[in-house]
Write a protein that holds these residues in place. Structure first.
Motif, mmCIF file in Angstrom:
data_model
loop_
_atom_site.group_PDB
_atom_site.id
_atom_site.type_symbol
_atom_site.label_atom_id
_atom_site.label_comp_id
_atom_site.label_asym_id
_atom_site.label_seq_id
_atom_site.Cartn_x
_atom_site.Cartn_y
_atom_site.Cartn_z
ATOM 1 N N LEU A 237 -0.636 -15.612 -27.501
ATOM 2 C CA LEU A 237 -1.442 -14.802 -28.402
ATOM 3 C C LEU A 237 -0.647 -14.414 -29.639
ATOM 4 C CD1 LEU A 237 -2.991 -12.263 -25.826
ATOM 5 C CD2 LEU A 237 -4.160 -14.233 -26.817
ATOM 6 N N LYS A 238 -1.369 -14.246 -30.742
ATOM 7 C CA LYS A 238 -0.775 -13.754 -31.978
ATOM 8 C C LYS A 238 -1.574 -12.536 -32.433
ATOM 9 C CE LYS A 238 0.066 -15.009 -36.824
ATOM 10 N NZ LYS A 238 -0.078 -16.076 -37.854
ATOM 11 N N GLU A 319 -14.748 -13.840 -30.865
ATOM 12 C CA GLU A 319 -15.341 -14.614 -29.771
ATOM 13 C C GLU A 319 -15.373 -13.859 -28.444
ATOM 14 O OE1 GLU A 319 -14.740 -17.192 -32.971
ATOM 15 O OE2 GLU A 319 -13.090 -16.160 -31.933
ATOM 16 N N HIS A 320 -14.378 -12.969 -28.230
ATOM 17 C CA HIS A 320 -14.269 -12.301 -26.930
ATOM 18 C C HIS A 320 -14.019 -10.807 -27.121
ATOM 19 C CE1 HIS A 320 -13.955 -16.331 -25.236
ATOM 20 N NE2 HIS A 320 -13.009 -16.575 -26.121
ATOM 21 N N GLY A 379 -7.418 -20.759 -30.904
ATOM 22 C CA GLY A 379 -8.145 -20.369 -32.102
ATOM 23 C C GLY A 379 -9.134 -19.238 -31.876
ATOM 24 N N ASP A 380 -9.476 -18.949 -30.614
ATOM 25 C CA ASP A 380 -10.399 -17.850 -30.327
ATOM 26 C C ASP A 380 -9.772 -16.510 -30.720
ATOM 27 O OD1 ASP A 380 -12.147 -19.664 -29.307
ATOM 28 O OD2 ASP A 380 -11.987 -19.017 -27.210
ATOM 29 N N ARG A 381 -10.616 -15.580 -31.085
ATOM 30 C CA ARG A 381 -10.160 -14.232 -31.427
ATOM 31 C C ARG A 381 -10.684 -13.231 -30.395
ATOM 32 N NH1 ARG A 381 -12.752 -15.672 -36.965
ATOM 33 N NH2 ARG A 381 -13.981 -16.667 -35.332
ATOM 34 N N ILE A 382 -9.798 -12.334 -29.980
ATOM 35 C CA ILE A 382 -10.114 -11.357 -28.939
ATOM 36 C C ILE A 382 -10.003 -9.958 -29.532
ATOM 37 C CG2 ILE A 382 -9.517 -10.475 -26.655
ATOM 38 C CD1 ILE A 382 -7.950 -13.156 -26.266
ATOM 39 N N LEU A 383 -11.071 -9.199 -29.446
ATOM 40 C CA LEU A 383 -11.039 -7.801 -29.877
ATOM 41 C C LEU A 383 -10.762 -6.922 -28.667
ATOM 42 C CD1 LEU A 383 -11.523 -5.408 -31.800
ATOM 43 C CD2 LEU A 383 -13.980 -5.650 -31.357
ATOM 44 N N VAL A 400 -5.848 -16.515 -30.011
ATOM 45 C CA VAL A 400 -5.302 -17.353 -28.948
ATOM 46 C C VAL A 400 -4.579 -18.538 -29.589
ATOM 47 C CG1 VAL A 400 -5.853 -18.728 -26.898
ATOM 48 C CG2 VAL A 400 -7.200 -16.678 -27.427
ATOM 49 N N THR A 401 -3.311 -18.707 -29.274
ATOM 50 C CA THR A 401 -2.508 -19.753 -29.916
ATOM 51 C C THR A 401 -2.450 -21.048 -29.106
ATOM 52 O OG1 THR A 401 -0.514 -18.771 -28.952
ATOM 53 C CG2 THR A 401 -1.089 -18.110 -31.186
#
Length: 453
Positions: A237-238, A319-320, A379-383, A400-401
């Motif tokens: 993760l980044k 995305e999540h 590439g997904d982004r998690i809040l 997500v890296t």
């Protein structure tokens, strides 16, 4: 021609600015290499029978209190496999010892850290920064010192011990690491997030304080972070952005989650009905700053123009959704206010069902569920949405890296989730407590009748 030249100049300036910004930020990024959630032992499980025994042996309760607890447990959203402290299960909750709390902490610390170091191939002596957050226990030597001593860490490790920060402390700890990364290059940081349950079981009969016994459970997580670009390819993760909001100047919000003693001197944690209101207000203030950083400009404009009767579409940039599993009502309220569907809320609901409210460690059980379900793709982004006493709302967005599908704390149970039936069996077994015919019976007599005492 002049227009073309001007556009090219503008393009060149923009690219140069972006490159310069990238160079400036190099080494100041925050990457997560790995994380490890705590899995309690079988003998620590608080199933229906065990919960009933603990409730029944509290001689301070009246029949109406048992009824209240029944309703709360049934509606809590917790399942049969959450974990409780050893001293509570052994019936020693009225006289907790410091040794009980320290033993509980060490189990979480060393179990998660041993696995984290082993899997990441990072030696404890390589750690530059150590942050531990436990709200309800402040020991001497500090909890960070105990970890440093146990693993023989370097004498120049930067150690920070956070207390009293509530359920959102994990994100606070990561923010602290991120700030340190801005001034210290090529660092490895470990964050340990958990909570002390062993010394904080409530034995009185104030209902707003009895709630904590119904939802809080033993759990925690250790995380490994870095700003070393040489380790970038190890990362899962980044950290993209983070916003922290403190609503403590509002009296209602400040008082809705508080460690106190009742009139009889029993210590515990008070949760009032104003909690969901405080959460909604803090979340709204936080999002005013956070969302413009993560959502596309056109979505912000659309919402501003069509604001009446519409909700902003978070899924245009996220995305999540990793929501703190603080309780069924909190999850429902956050989901409703943000326009999320059951797919989005499932990870938080399942983490609450399987592990309970593990305070600051809860977010990582939610993340683990997403990973176990193979939802997280590169590439997904998690809040991450975290809420805690104070009142605080601390949110962040991760990218997500690489695809995430490693075995984790859910590996032995993920096939059973989501369960076909979410109802707590407590109602089926102990619904008799609601009968008027038992209203004249003393609690100790109820315990004997049901074989608890």
């Amino acid at each position: 021609m002049e227009l073309f030249t001007a556009l090219m100049l503008l393009f060149t300036i923009s690219v140069s600015y972006a490159l310069a910004k990238s160079v400036i930020r190099r080494g100041k990024e925050c990457y997560m290499i790995d994380y490890e959630c705590y899995m309690g032992k079988k003998k620590m499980q608080l199933n229906t029978e065990e919960c009933a025994k603990i409730v029944a042996r509290n001689k301070n309760l009246q029949v109406e209190d048992y009824r209240f607890l029944l309703q709360t447990i049934v509606n809590s959203g917790l399942g049969e496999e959450t974990y409780g402290p050893r001293n509570i299960i052994l019936g020693e909750e009225e006289h907790p010892k410091l040794a009980d709390s320290l033993s509980e902490m060490e189990s979480v610390f060393y179990d998660t850290l041993d696995n984290l170091f082993s899997r990441s191939k990072v030696s404890p002596s390589d750690v530059d920064i150590l942050v531990v957050n436990v709200s309800l226990l402040s020991a001497v030597p500090s909890l960070t010192s105990r970890i440093i001593n146990h693993y023989g860490m370097r004498e120049n490790v930067k150690a920070f011990n956070l207390s009293g920060m509530g359920c959102s402390a994990s994100v606070v700890a990561i923010d602290l690491v991120q700030q340190l990364f801005k001034t210290h290059k090529k660092q490895l940081a470990v964050v340990v997030s958990t909570e002390s349950m062993a010394g904080n079981w409530y034995c009185g009969r104030e209902r707003s304080m009895m709630l904590s016994n119904c939802i809080f459970r033993v759990g925690g997580c250790s995380m490994l972070l870095t700003n070393d670009m040489a380790r970038k390819n190890q990362a899962i993760l980044k950290l993209k952005c983070m916003v922290r909001t403190h609503f403590g100047s509002n009296d209602d919000a400040y008082n809705c989650c508080m460690q106190v003693e009742d009139d009889a001197g029993h210590g515990g944690f008070r949760l009032t009905k104003l909690l969901t209101k405080a959460a909604a207000q803090a979340l709204t203030k936080n999002f005013r700053v956070l969302l413009p950083k993560v959502l596309p400009f056109w979505e912000i404009v659309r919402y501003a123009v069509c604001k009446t009767g519409t909700k902003i579409n978070l899924k245009t940039g996220i995305e999540h959704f990793c929501i703190h599993p603080g309780g069924r009502a909190v999850i429902d309220e956050v989901g409703s206010s943000l326009g999320l569907d059951e797919y989005d809320l499932e990870p938080a609901r399942m983490a609450l069902h399987r592990f309970g409210n593990t305070s600051a460690g809860g977010l990582w059980y939610v993340l683990g569920y997403m990973e176990a379900k193979k939802r997280l793709k590169k590439g997904d982004r998690i809040l991450m949405i975290s809420l805690g006493a104070g009142f605080k709302c601390n949110n962040c967005v991760w990218e997500v890296t690489r695809d995430m599908n490693e075995p984790n704390v859910w590996k032995d149970s993920i096939e059973n989730y989501p369960p076909k039936k979410m109802m707590n069996p407590f109602l089926e077994k102990y619904g008799w407590i609601n009968d008027d015919v038992v209203s004249f019976i003393k609690p100790e007599e109820i315990a004997k009748m049901r074989g608890f005492a």
